[in-house]
Design a protein around this motif. Structure first.
Motif, short mmCIF file in Angstrom:
data_model
loop_
_atom_site.label_atom_id
_atom_site.label_comp_id
_atom_site.label_asym_id
_atom_site.label_seq_id
_atom_site.Cartn_x
_atom_site.Cartn_y
_atom_site.Cartn_z
N ASN A 58 42.98 100.00 46.25
CA ASN A 58 42.36 99.56 45.01
C ASN A 58 41.10 98.74 45.27
O ASN A 58 40.12 98.84 44.54
N THR A 59 41.13 97.94 46.33
CA THR A 59 39.94 97.16 46.70
C THR A 59 38.81 98.10 47.12
O THR A 59 37.66 97.93 46.71
N PHE A 60 39.15 99.10 47.92
CA PHE A 60 38.14 100.05 48.41
C PHE A 60 37.54 100.86 47.26
O PHE A 60 36.32 101.04 47.19
N LEU A 61 38.37 101.35 46.37
CA LEU A 61 37.89 102.20 45.28
C LEU A 61 37.27 101.40 44.15
O LEU A 61 36.42 101.91 43.41
N ASN A 76 31.81 98.88 51.44
CA ASN A 76 31.16 98.13 52.51
C ASN A 76 32.02 98.22 53.77
O ASN A 76 33.14 98.73 53.73
N GLU A 77 31.48 97.73 54.86
CA GLU A 77 32.15 97.91 56.14
C GLU A 77 33.51 97.20 56.17
O GLU A 77 34.47 97.72 56.74
N PHE A 78 33.60 96.05 55.54
CA PHE A 78 34.86 95.31 55.55
C PHE A 78 35.96 96.10 54.85
O PHE A 78 37.06 96.26 55.38
N ASN A 79 35.66 96.58 53.65
CA ASN A 79 36.66 97.36 52.92
C ASN A 79 37.02 98.65 53.66
O ASN A 79 38.18 99.09 53.64
N TYR A 80 36.02 99.24 54.27
CA TYR A 80 36.24 100.47 55.04
C TYR A 80 37.23 100.23 56.17
O TYR A 80 38.19 100.98 56.37
N LYS A 81 37.02 99.17 56.93
CA LYS A 81 37.87 98.90 58.09
C LYS A 81 39.30 98.61 57.68
O LYS A 81 40.23 98.87 58.44
N LYS A 96 44.87 107.42 44.02
CA LYS A 96 45.37 106.43 43.06
C LYS A 96 46.74 106.82 42.53
O LYS A 96 47.65 105.98 42.42
N ASP A 97 46.87 108.09 42.18
CA ASP A 97 48.14 108.58 41.65
C ASP A 97 49.25 108.48 42.69
O ASP A 97 50.38 108.06 42.40
#
Length: 400
Positions: A326-329, A334-339, A264-265
């Motif tokens: 930011n979406t992932f954290l 889920n798999e979508f955010n991971y990809k 994030k930083d």
């Protein structure tokens, strides 16, 4: 400093562990690393046996870059890993020309029947294209003075003038930043507790808990860099080099205790550099942090070839990375955010590794008691369920 762990919720801890698992699986495996070490040691042996030029000098061939600082990542499908190697000649650059040391390196390898068909001339280095998924770039250099790690290397493809570099000094600089707050890293403390409670972790990557947040950040950002540029016209949108990314990430690293905090930083500070160019036209410069030449014009300059298009490319990359990070954290993994961040590979394996670790904990009464604050530490430092000083809760599984 186990009290540091109380600041993290169960979800935060799990996500840091998942990020560590992901980065571990992105890293070159030990078999590949061993093959690469054997490859450059073989080159060292061949050069050391040369009777015409290298015989009179002490030489060493060693890795620089990501292999040296522990931030390797596997190449995307169809791509090769670029193994950067230094040929360190223990003789003053004043006794040679850049073209001389380059030509002698090329000559020795070209005279060897194994390497002759694999050679390729690059601007400053000699490349060996192995019949596998990596190539090796060998950069020749001479010392500036004895008992110093600084080297003089060919400046460009003309090989008329010298340029300065310091691969070993760069490693020491990066490592010092990376190791700050080592005793209070979230996963380092977690590792200590797993050892205390004798959790079985042999099926997980051995360095899962031991790599620093900065090393993991570099690996994750480089992976996203590869994905971001894989289908782009890199003439119009040049990819950001690993040395520029790694140096920037180390320079802006604030000693974060977790991978999430470090990411994030990093994203926020990179966005600041991008905004300065986007809105104010300010172009940042990335010098080699261990080149202390008094004249800045003489320092090794990692962005010396950057043009307007490079900075525009940097802006696009950073904005996209921060948004997807930011979406992932910020959401349930889920798999979508991971990809979005890491591509298609290893999703199931990474999740399974995390689940296995969770199951191991649940089945370990000693660890469960330690986490809940109901375990005791005896006078000889052993954790048990009944006698000694009661431990406080570590908050790993506090309801969020």
């Amino acid at each position: 400093m186990k009290n540091n762990l109380n600041r993290y919720t169960e979800q935060e801890l799990k996500k840091d562990e998942l990020l560590a698992i992901i980065a571990s699986n992105l890293e070159l495996d030990e078999t590949r690393k061993s093959q690469m070490k054997s490859a450059y040691k073989a080159v060292n042996d061949i050069l050391a046996k040369d009777e015409n030029f290298f015989k009179g000098y002490t030489i060493s061939v060693y890795a620089q870059g990501s292999l040296l600082i522990g931030t390797t990542i596997k190449p995307l499908a169809g791509k090769e890993f670029d193994l950067d190697i230094v040929l360190h000649i223990e003789d003053s650059f004043l006794n040679h020309t850049p073209s001389e040391i380059y030509d002698e390196l090329y000559r020795v390898l070209a005279e060897h029947e194994t390497y002759r068909p694999l050679l390729q001339e690059k601007n400053r280095c000699v490349r060996i294209n192995y019949n596998s998924d990596f190539h090796m770039d060998i950069l020749p250099g001479c010392i500036i003075m004895k008992d110093n790690t600084r080297l003089m290397i060919p400046l460009d493809k003309k090989r008329i003038f010298w340029s300065r570099t310091n691969p070993k000094g760069y490693f020491e600089w990066f490592n010092e930043i990376s190791e700050r707050n080592r005793t209070s890293f979230l996963l380092q403390e977690r590792y200590g507790m797993l050892l205390e409670a004798k959790i079985e972790t042999e099926d997980l990557p051995t360095d899962l808990y031991l790599k620093t947040p900065l090393q993991r950040t570099v690996q994750i950002v480089k992976r996203y860099r590869d994905l971001y540029y894989q289908n782009k016209d890199t003439e119009r949108t040049p990819a950001i080099s690993s040395i520029v990314l790694t140096t920037l990430l180390a320079q802006i690293h604030a000693g974060s205790h977790s991978i999430q905090e470090a990411l994030k930083d990093a994203a926020s500070k990179l966005k600041g550099l991008a905004d300065d160019f986007k809105y104010k036209g300010v172009k940042f410069t990335v010098y080699n942090p261990v080149d202390d030449h008094e004249d800045k014009n003489e320092r090794e300059h990692f962005t010396d070839s950057w043009e307007e298009r490079h900075y525009n490319s940097f802006v696009g990359f950073v904005e996209d990375f921060q948004r997807k990070l930011n979406t992932f954290l910020g959401n349930s993994t889920n798999e979508f955010n991971y990809k979005d961040l890491f591509g298609n590979g290893y999703y199931k394996e990474n999740i399974q590794a995390l689940v296995k670790l969770e199951e191991s904990r649940k089945g370990n009464q000693k660890l469960a008691a330690l986490l809940a604050g109901t375990a005791y530490t005896s006078a000889d430092g052993m954790i048990n369920m009944s006698t000694g000083v009661k431990n406080g809760s570590h908050g790993f599984y506090a309801e969020s």
